[in-house]
Design an enzyme around this catalytic site. Structure first.
Site, mmCIF file in Angstrom:
data_model
loop_
_atom_site.group_PDB
_atom_site.id
_atom_site.type_symbol
_atom_site.label_atom_id
_atom_site.label_comp_id
_atom_site.label_asym_id
_atom_site.label_seq_id
_atom_site.Cartn_x
_atom_site.Cartn_y
_atom_site.Cartn_z
ATOM 1 C CD GLN A 75 -1.001 -0.890 3.615
ATOM 2 O OE1 GLN A 75 -2.217 -0.852 3.580
ATOM 3 N NE2 GLN A 75 -0.350 -1.539 4.581
ATOM 4 C CG ASP A 101 -1.396 1.819 14.586
ATOM 5 O OD1 ASP A 101 -1.638 1.507 15.764
ATOM 6 O OD2 ASP A 101 -2.205 1.641 13.659
ATOM 7 N N GLY A 143 -2.794 -12.247 8.514
ATOM 8 C CA GLY A 143 -3.384 -12.749 9.760
ATOM 9 C C GLY A 143 -4.209 -14.000 9.565
ATOM 10 C CG ASP A 165 -5.993 -1.945 14.698
ATOM 11 O OD1 ASP A 165 -6.833 -1.286 14.073
ATOM 12 O OD2 ASP A 165 -5.010 -1.434 15.262
ATOM 13 C CB SER A 166 -7.759 -5.098 9.250
ATOM 14 O OG SER A 166 -9.107 -4.827 9.004
ATOM 15 C CG ASP A 213 -11.874 1.246 5.559
ATOM 16 O OD1 ASP A 213 -12.356 1.189 6.702
ATOM 17 O OD2 ASP A 213 -11.535 2.309 5.013
HETATM 18 N N1 SAM Z 1 -6.998 1.694 13.247
HETATM 19 C C1 SAM Z 1 -6.926 1.668 11.862
HETATM 20 C C2 SAM Z 1 -8.196 1.879 11.110
HETATM 21 O O1 SAM Z 1 -9.209 1.222 11.416
HETATM 22 O O2 SAM Z 1 -8.223 2.697 10.195
HETATM 23 C C3 SAM Z 1 -6.172 0.490 11.407
HETATM 24 C C4 SAM Z 1 -4.747 0.808 11.557
HETATM 25 S S1 SAM Z 1 -3.583 -0.412 11.180
HETATM 26 C C5 SAM Z 1 -2.340 0.597 10.490
HETATM 27 C C6 SAM Z 1 -4.229 -1.367 9.851
HETATM 28 C C7 SAM Z 1 -3.193 -2.402 9.387
HETATM 29 O O3 SAM Z 1 -3.844 -3.624 9.046
HETATM 30 C C8 SAM Z 1 -2.401 -1.979 8.149
HETATM 31 O O4 SAM Z 1 -1.092 -1.678 8.529
HETATM 32 C C9 SAM Z 1 -2.484 -3.207 7.224
HETATM 33 O O5 SAM Z 1 -1.249 -3.497 6.608
HETATM 34 C C10 SAM Z 1 -2.939 -4.295 8.194
HETATM 35 N N2 SAM Z 1 -3.648 -5.412 7.558
HETATM 36 C C11 SAM Z 1 -4.675 -5.350 6.677
HETATM 37 N N3 SAM Z 1 -5.053 -6.590 6.303
HETATM 38 C C12 SAM Z 1 -4.251 -7.468 6.968
HETATM 39 C C13 SAM Z 1 -4.154 -8.887 7.009
HETATM 40 N N4 SAM Z 1 -4.947 -9.650 6.238
HETATM 41 N N5 SAM Z 1 -3.239 -9.452 7.834
HETATM 42 C C14 SAM Z 1 -2.422 -8.682 8.610
HETATM 43 N N6 SAM Z 1 -2.450 -7.326 8.598
HETATM 44 C C15 SAM Z 1 -3.349 -6.722 7.792
#
Ligand code: SAM
Length: 278
Positions: free
Chosen positions: A31, A86, A138, A155-156, A158
């Site tokens: 991303q 984060d 995950g 905590d992913s 969208d």
């Molecule tokens: N609090 C935030 C929000 O709801 O907007 C989320 C913040 S956190 C930075 C989201 C993280 O989820 C991203 O860094 C992304 O790379 C990670 N992510 C998304 N899909 C994922 C997956 N399938 N497995 C592991 N991490 C994932």
């Protein structure tokens, strides 16, 4: 002053932020990662054009994502955090003294690196010896655990692209298998104002797998629709009850908030029956 126009794929309106400074702009294999400075919110982390957190209001989201299930569980020792690059969710999990181990599973290593550099107050617990970092999807990680996890926290980004894999019925089944008898799961599930069908979709998928499913909300200034939902599930115990006293030192979550955050029963029933008319 330059401006940042958020590109949220699911929002019917567009949020615009003043940009005092662009602190970082890069592209990982997963991303686009941007960090800006805004006069009101402070530093902001933006992934693929969507705001993930701001220095000013991140505690609302992180406290509510983590502490509801952590207080509903009688003794959480082993926790999995999926996403949350984060470090905010990990920081909140480690406030609980019962916790012995946190598996922190973030698909994108670059988000962790950028957060360590620009958000030190959020990523501050990532070096803690209880934390094991896994840079992978995950949904793959969770398949390797069988019955030894107390809480899974999603905590992913969208529900789009690679994040979709952690909202499927297969994923929820793997989570259930990973959990011990009192195990619990929580995941963000978008806004009741803008994304009611998505909220329902997450709830219905969870209900196919877990005997106890519930929904609570929190006000988040910087997420589209603001009235943000969290879908929680449990293998046995109800989620509305706190099974230990509230931990101190938090800014938003408290025993009072725990009691009032859940959707009132009649309203929740209406949502599930698709008769909430707005
Ligand atoms: N609090 C935030 C929000 O709801 O907007 C989320 C913040 S956190 C930075 C989201 C993280 O989820 C991203 O860094 C992304 O790379 C990670 N992510 C998304 N899909 C994922 C997956 N399938 N497995 C592991 N991490 C994932």
């Amino acid at each position: 002053m330059i401006r940042f126009f958020e590109k949220d794929p699911y929002s019917p309106i567009q949020y615009v932020y003043d940009v005092e400074k662009i602190l970082y702009k890069g592209k990982s294999p997963f991303q686009e990662i941007v960090v800006i400075e805004n006069p009101f919110f402070g530093r902001m982390l933006i992934l693929d054009g969507v705001v993930q957190l701001t220095e000013r209001d991140e505690f609302f989201y992180h406290e509510m994502l983590v502490h509801v299930v952590m207080h509903a569980h009688p003794e959480p020792k082993r926790v999995v955090v999926i996403g949350g690059g984060d470090g905010g969710a990990v920081r909140e999990v480690l406030r609980h003294e019962t916790v012995e181990k946190v598996f922190f599973v973030e698909i994108d290593e670059e988000v962790i690196k950028v957060s360590k550099k620009f958000f030190p107050t959020v990523s501050c617990e990532l070096e803690n010896s209880k934390v094991e970092i896994k840079c992978m999807d995950g949904s793959e990680f969770i398949k390797s655990r069988k019955g030894d996890i107390d809480i899974v926290i999603v905590d992913s980004t969208d529900i789009i692209g690679f994040a979709k894999s952690i909202f499927t019925v297969e994923f929820f089944k793997s989570v259930k298998e990973s959990l011990g008898d009192n195990g619990m799961l929580v995941t963000l599930s978008e806004s009741l104002h803008f994304h009611r069908d998505m909220v329902l979709g997450v709830q219905e998928t969870m209900r196919l797998v877990f005997p106890v499913v519930d929904l609570y909300t929190a006000p988040i200034a910087t997420y589209a629709g603001n009235w943000w939902t969290f879908s929680a599930a449990s293998k046995a115990l109800g989620l509305r009850e706190m099974r230990k006293p509230g931990i101190s030192g938090l800014r938003y979550y408290s025993d009072e908030i725990h009691r009032h955050a859940f959707l009132p029963p009649r309203m929740y029933e209406k949502l599930l029956k698709k008769s909430l008319n707005w």
